[in-house]
Design a protein around this motif. Structure first.
Motif, PDB file in Angstrom:
ATOM      1  N   LYS A 495       0.586  -1.248  -0.119  1.00 34.10           N
ATOM      2  CA  LYS A 495       0.032  -0.067  -0.325  1.00 34.10           C
ATOM      3  C   LYS A 495       0.794   0.799   0.091  1.00 34.10           C
ATOM      4  O   LYS A 495       0.570   2.310   0.403  1.00 34.10           O
ATOM      5  N   LYS A 496       2.351   0.769   0.057  1.00 35.81           N
ATOM      6  CA  LYS A 496       2.655   2.499  -0.272  1.00 35.81           C
ATOM      7  C   LYS A 496       2.844   3.401   0.869  1.00 35.81           C
ATOM      8  O   LYS A 496       2.719   4.295   0.881  1.00 35.81           O
ATOM      9  N   ARG A 497       2.830   2.732   2.601  1.00 36.27           N
ATOM     10  CA  ARG A 497       2.797   3.725   3.203  1.00 36.27           C
ATOM     11  C   ARG A 497       3.636   3.756   4.521  1.00 36.27           C
ATOM     12  O   ARG A 497       4.167   4.767   5.006  1.00 36.27           O
ATOM     13  N   LEU A 498       4.571   3.204   3.638  1.00 42.28           N
ATOM     14  CA  LEU A 498       5.837   3.223   4.911  1.00 42.28           C
ATOM     15  C   LEU A 498       7.007   4.238   3.585  1.00 42.28           C
ATOM     16  O   LEU A 498       7.354   3.888   2.803  1.00 42.28           O
ATOM     17  N   ARG A 499       7.348   5.128   4.981  1.00 43.84           N
ATOM     18  CA  ARG A 499       8.088   6.945   4.773  1.00 43.84           C
ATOM     19  C   ARG A 499       9.712   6.082   5.105  1.00 43.84           C
ATOM     20  O   ARG A 499       9.583   6.284   6.485  1.00 43.84           O
ATOM     21  N   LYS A 500      10.377   6.766   5.152  1.00 41.03           N
ATOM     22  CA  LYS A 500      11.278   7.101   5.320  1.00 41.03           C
ATOM     23  C   LYS A 500      12.024   7.761   6.630  1.00 41.03           C
ATOM     24  O   LYS A 500      11.000   8.820   6.559  1.00 41.03           O
ATOM     25  N   GLY A 501      12.356   6.506   7.702  1.00 41.10           N
ATOM     26  CA  GLY A 501      12.370   7.746   8.724  1.00 41.10           C
ATOM     27  C   GLY A 501      11.210   7.233  10.012  1.00 41.10           C
ATOM     28  O   GLY A 501      11.995   7.586  11.293  1.00 41.10           O
ATOM     29  N   GLU A 502      10.377   6.383   9.204  1.00 40.80           N
ATOM     30  CA  GLU A 502       9.078   5.860  10.065  1.00 40.80           C
ATOM     31  C   GLU A 502       9.803   4.718  11.009  1.00 40.80           C
ATOM     32  O   GLU A 502      10.393   3.723  10.348  1.00 40.80           O
ATOM     33  N   LYS A 503       8.518   4.916  12.051  1.00 42.59           N
ATOM     34  CA  LYS A 503       9.021   3.536  13.266  1.00 42.59           C
ATOM     35  C   LYS A 503       7.647   2.126  12.872  1.00 42.59           C
ATOM     36  O   LYS A 503       6.529   2.814  13.184  1.00 42.59           O
ATOM     37  N   VAL A 504       7.848   0.957  12.726  1.00 41.22           N
ATOM     38  CA  VAL A 504       6.971   0.170  12.607  1.00 41.22           C
ATOM     39  C   VAL A 504       7.279  -0.425  13.840  1.00 41.22           C
ATOM     40  O   VAL A 504       8.249  -1.460  14.349  1.00 41.22           O
ATOM     41  N   LEU A 505       5.899  -0.685  15.027  1.00 42.61           N
ATOM     42  CA  LEU A 505       5.778  -1.406  16.117  1.00 42.61           C
ATOM     43  C   LEU A 505       4.886  -3.335  15.728  1.00 42.61           C
ATOM     44  O   LEU A 505       4.318  -3.203  15.113  1.00 42.61           O
ATOM     45  N   MET A 506       5.641  -4.070  15.998  1.00 41.04           N
ATOM     46  CA  MET A 506       5.439  -5.527  15.754  1.00 41.04           C
ATOM     47  C   MET A 506       5.514  -6.260  17.116  1.00 41.04           C
ATOM     48  O   MET A 506       6.188  -6.312  17.797  1.00 41.04           O
ATOM     49  N   VAL A 507       4.404  -6.530  17.257  1.00 39.74           N
ATOM     50  CA  VAL A 507       3.678  -7.626  18.724  1.00 39.74           C
ATOM     51  C   VAL A 507       3.546  -8.731  18.358  1.00 39.74           C
ATOM     52  O   VAL A 507       2.605  -9.269  17.222  1.00 39.74           O
ATOM     53  N   SER A 508       4.022  -9.119  19.274  1.00 45.28           N
ATOM     54  CA  SER A 508       3.841 -11.174  18.809  1.00 45.28           C
ATOM     55  C   SER A 508       3.933 -11.523  20.161  1.00 45.28           C
ATOM     56  O   SER A 508       4.565 -11.528  20.203  1.00 45.28           O
ATOM     57  N   MET A 509       2.690 -12.907  20.106  1.00 44.81           N
ATOM     58  CA  MET A 509       2.545 -13.683  21.534  1.00 44.81           C
ATOM     59  C   MET A 509       2.178 -15.028  21.151  1.00 44.81           C
ATOM     60  O   MET A 509       2.114 -14.697  20.292  1.00 44.81           O
ATOM     61  N   GLY A 510       3.482 -15.742  21.672  1.00 42.10           N
ATOM     62  CA  GLY A 510       3.410 -16.519  21.609  1.00 42.10           C
ATOM     63  C   GLY A 510       2.979 -17.743  23.314  1.00 42.10           C
ATOM     64  O   GLY A 510       3.253 -17.325  24.002  1.00 42.10           O
ATOM     65  N   ALA A 511       3.212 -19.505  22.771  1.00 40.74           N
ATOM     66  CA  ALA A 511       2.421 -20.234  23.981  1.00 40.74           C
ATOM     67  C   ALA A 511       4.370 -19.972  25.140  1.00 40.74           C
ATOM     68  O   ALA A 511       4.935 -20.060  24.238  1.00 40.74           O
ATOM     69  N   GLY A 512       4.051 -19.881  26.063  1.00 38.93           N
ATOM     70  CA  GLY A 512       5.021 -20.295  27.208  1.00 38.93           C
ATOM     71  C   GLY A 512       4.451 -19.791  28.224  1.00 38.93           C
ATOM     72  O   GLY A 512       5.415 -20.115  28.877  1.00 38.93           O
ATOM     73  N   TYR A 513       4.239 -18.646  28.596  1.00 38.36           N
ATOM     74  CA  TYR A 513       3.457 -17.554  27.684  1.00 38.36           C
ATOM     75  C   TYR A 513       4.577 -16.457  27.056  1.00 38.36           C
ATOM     76  O   TYR A 513       5.181 -15.964  28.363  1.00 38.36           O
ATOM     77  N   MET A 514       5.420 -16.148  26.012  1.00 41.22           N
ATOM     78  CA  MET A 514       6.112 -15.140  25.685  1.00 41.22           C
ATOM     79  C   MET A 514       5.810 -14.240  24.951  1.00 41.22           C
ATOM     80  O   MET A 514       4.246 -13.983  24.162  1.00 41.22           O
ATOM     81  N   CYS A 515       5.957 -13.221  25.336  1.00 38.23           N
ATOM     82  CA  CYS A 515       5.758 -11.293  24.511  1.00 38.23           C
ATOM     83  C   CYS A 515       6.609 -11.054  23.895  1.00 38.23           C
ATOM     84  O   CYS A 515       7.308 -10.641  24.682  1.00 38.23           O
ATOM     85  N   ILE A 516       6.981 -11.154  22.918  1.00 37.30           N
ATOM     86  CA  ILE A 516       7.850 -10.031  21.953  1.00 37.30           C
ATOM     87  C   ILE A 516       8.086  -9.349  21.896  1.00 37.30           C
ATOM     88  O   ILE A 516       6.994  -8.871  20.588  1.00 37.30           O
ATOM     89  N   THR A 517       8.076  -7.742  21.575  1.00 39.55           N
ATOM     90  CA  THR A 517       7.755  -6.638  20.426  1.00 39.55           C
ATOM     91  C   THR A 517       9.251  -5.989  20.020  1.00 39.55           C
ATOM     92  O   THR A 517      10.351  -6.533  20.710  1.00 39.55           O
ATOM     93  N   CYS A 518       9.327  -5.409  18.614  1.00 41.83           N
ATOM     94  CA  CYS A 518      10.211  -5.105  18.431  1.00 41.83           C
ATOM     95  C   CYS A 518      10.229  -3.678  17.157  1.00 41.83           C
ATOM     96  O   CYS A 518       8.352  -4.175  17.440  1.00 41.83           O
TER      97      CYS A 518
END
Length: 577
Positions: A495-518
């Motif tokens: 969708k051409k949403r990403l522009r230089k200098g912008e930041k993207v947050l990734m949130v993932s959760m899984g068994a264990g129970y684990m939460c990982i963000t980057c």
């Protein structure tokens, strides 16, 4: 649903900011006291000093007169100056200068100490804030390219195919079909997702190892072939290889199959991660980042995939039937590097990554692979416990992540709002939350179910536009487990949403129970590769409409089905489609 309400976050979320604000207020008190008490103290000291000097002057004048009378009797009066007047004037000037010098030094010294006390917390917090931004990230990590897997059209799982697969399970009864129908309607999954070949061909009851290996090879080798072709990197140049597959662990491992297939160099560091759930892809990225600290100018490949065909659940436990509703075929391969020479060709730069892994029994048992009472193996998900554990896990994760990605003024603002005086002033007003958008431009959220995405919207106060990539990914490809985040990222890029200098947050959760963000920072100039969205991106975003499964099979909820043989009625209705 994930009710992760950051408005209920305790003050310890930003304890360092709160301590800084309170310390500034407390440290200002000595300055006020210094100015309020300085003048009376100086005046009293001046009067004591002058009285002491006057008495000394009187004694000196008496001694001078005696000396004058003795010298006059000896005829030496002409050599004596008139000291009475001159000594008194010089003495006044000396007293004034000495008092002024001592008093100024004392005031400056106390002001200097007060200024140090006031500025020290701010300086320390600023140093911590800068270190958390530039050191906490753990070195450079650039994303050069990534490729997602798109199965062939013959593996598309339409609404009619879903019912056909459900009918093959002879263990289900009418109430089970109704439950599945409700879950399919509320899941947010569309009519063009993909399913493994053995399920489409009716062999899900007895999956073989060869079929599982074939399913994994199709995903892994297809994405890697396109990844090496798109990046121009040779497989022999790869220094680190990490594969993730939670429910499939063959021997030799998947990473060994890749090394053998592409004849990679003998010194490659290869890892195969299993059993780490839907968050394993970001776990692999974290592992690569740690390896980058020890190996400069390296290239790394992360392969995330899951085998669905060998893990199809055939029992009646409803907490284990959910995996058949949302999980679909998919995978992704990602190329990473820490070489500064390749920064100009990178798409994203990893700026922060935080892992949270609670050790309580509840977090361990809320999502677990097991066998039901009839001996059927599946993956049990206890939704009430998952929601509670996920909320706590995400809050603990954000306590570490947010100070490193949000601006300092937003952290201070939130800390002040959490303080007791401001809480009393806004007791009746709506409780404030931290504004994630001050430091994050795009949100790449795990598209597990519609309820999970709605939970993110409420908790983080996001707009529908922020959730569009996750919702559309769930609709088009379903939930592809650990690789789903890269489909969401692909939608943003298409969708051409990403522009230089912008930041993207990734949130993932899984068994264990684990939460990982980057958090990724966009460093590429022109990101617009449609990837797996090439043939359908023009159709999205789709407007809210009646779910196909609800439209075609809503009759299963009708009361008339209770009074007939439901299996004959179901097959009769299915024959219409």
């Amino acid at each position: 649903m994930l009710p992760c309400n950051l408005s209920t976050t305790p003050t310890s979320l930003l304890s360092s900011s709160s301590i800084m604000v309170l310390t500034l207020i407390a440290a200002a008190l000595p300055v006020v006291r210094c100015f309020s008490l300085r003048q009376p103290e100086s005046t009293s000291r001046c009067s004591v000093f002058l009285s002491h000097q006057q008495s000394s002057s009187t004694r000196s004048s008496g001694e001078d007169l005696q000396r004058l009378s003795i010298l006059s009797s000896q005829g030496q009066s002409s050599y004596l100056p008139s000291r009475g007047t001159v000594h008194h004037g010089e003495h006044k000037e000396h007293v004034s200068d000495e008092f002024s010098t001592l008093d100024r030094k004392k005031i400056l010294m106390e002001l200097l100490i007060a200024a140090t006390i006031v500025s020290a917390p701010f300086i320390l917090f600023s140093v911590y804030y800068l270190l958390s931004k530039y050191v906490h990230s753990g070195g450079r990590c650039y994303l050069l390219s990534y490729q997602c897997y798109k199965p062939p059209d013959e593996q598309k799982m339409s609404t009619a195919n879903s019912l056909q697969i459900a009918l093959r399970n002879s263990n289900l009864v009418l109430e089970d079909y109704r439950f599945l129908q409700k879950e399919m309607v509320s899941s947010g999954i569309g009519d063009e997702t993909y399913c493994p070949r053995n399920i489409m061909e009716g062999r899900e009851a007895s999956p073989s190892l060869q079929e599982s290996l074939k399913e994994m090879d199709d995903i892994v080798f297809d994405t890697l072939d396109r990844l090496f072709a798109a990046s121009g990197i040779s497989p022999s140049q790869v220094d680190i290889l990490v594969t993730t597959a939670s429910l499939f662990a063959p021997c030799p491992s998947i990473s060994c199959r890749i090394v053998n297939r592409y004849k990679m160099k003998e010194g490659i560091k290869s890892y195969s991660l299993s059993g780490m759930g839907c968050s394993s892809s970001l776990v692999a990225v974290d592992l690569v980042r740690q390896q980058f600290k020890l190996q400069p100018n390296a290239l790394a490949v992360v392969v995330s995939a899951e085998t669905i065909g060998a893990n199809f659940y055939r029992g009646r436990d409803r907490s284990m039937m959910l995996q058949n509703v949302t999980y679909r075929t998919g995978g992704a391969s990602i190329l990473l590097t820490n070489s500064p020479a390749l920064k100009h060709s990178a798409m994203l730069e990893l700026t922060a990554l935080v892992r949270t892994h609670p050790s309580s029994d509840e977090s361990y048992e809320c999502a677990i692979e097991m066998e039901d009472e009839q001996g059927y193996r599946g993956f049990r998900v206890l939704l009430p416990k998952v929601a509670r554990v996920a909320r706590q896990c995400l809050v603990e994760n954000f306590k570490v992540l947010l100070p490193s990605v949000l601006p300092l003024w937003e952290i201070i603002r939130f800390a002040v709002q959490l303080s007791t005086p401001f809480r009393l002033l806004r007791r009746r007003s709506r409780r404030k939350r931290i504004n994630m958008k001050t430091g994050i431009d795009h949100f790449c959220l795990q598209p597990n179910t519609r309820a999970l995405i709605d939970g993110f919207k409420t908790s983080l106060e996001l707009e529908e536009d922020d959730l569009e990539p996750s919702r559309m990914t769930l609709h088009r490809f379903g939930f592809t487990s650990c690789s789903s985040l890269w489909y969401v990222l692909g939608y943003m890029e298409a969708k051409k949403r990403l522009r230089k200098g912008e930041k993207v947050l990734m949130v993932s959760m899984g068994a264990g129970y684990m939460c990982i963000t980057c958090v990724w920072k966009v460093v590429g100039d022109d990101l617009g590769d449609p990837n797996v969205w090439r043939d359908c991106i023009h159709e999205y975003p789709q407007q809210a409409s009646v779910n196909d499964f609800a439209f075609k099979f809503g009759w299963i909820q009708e009361d008339c089905v209770n009074f007939i043989r439901y299996d004959d009625y179901v097959r009769a209705q299915y024959s219409r489609y």
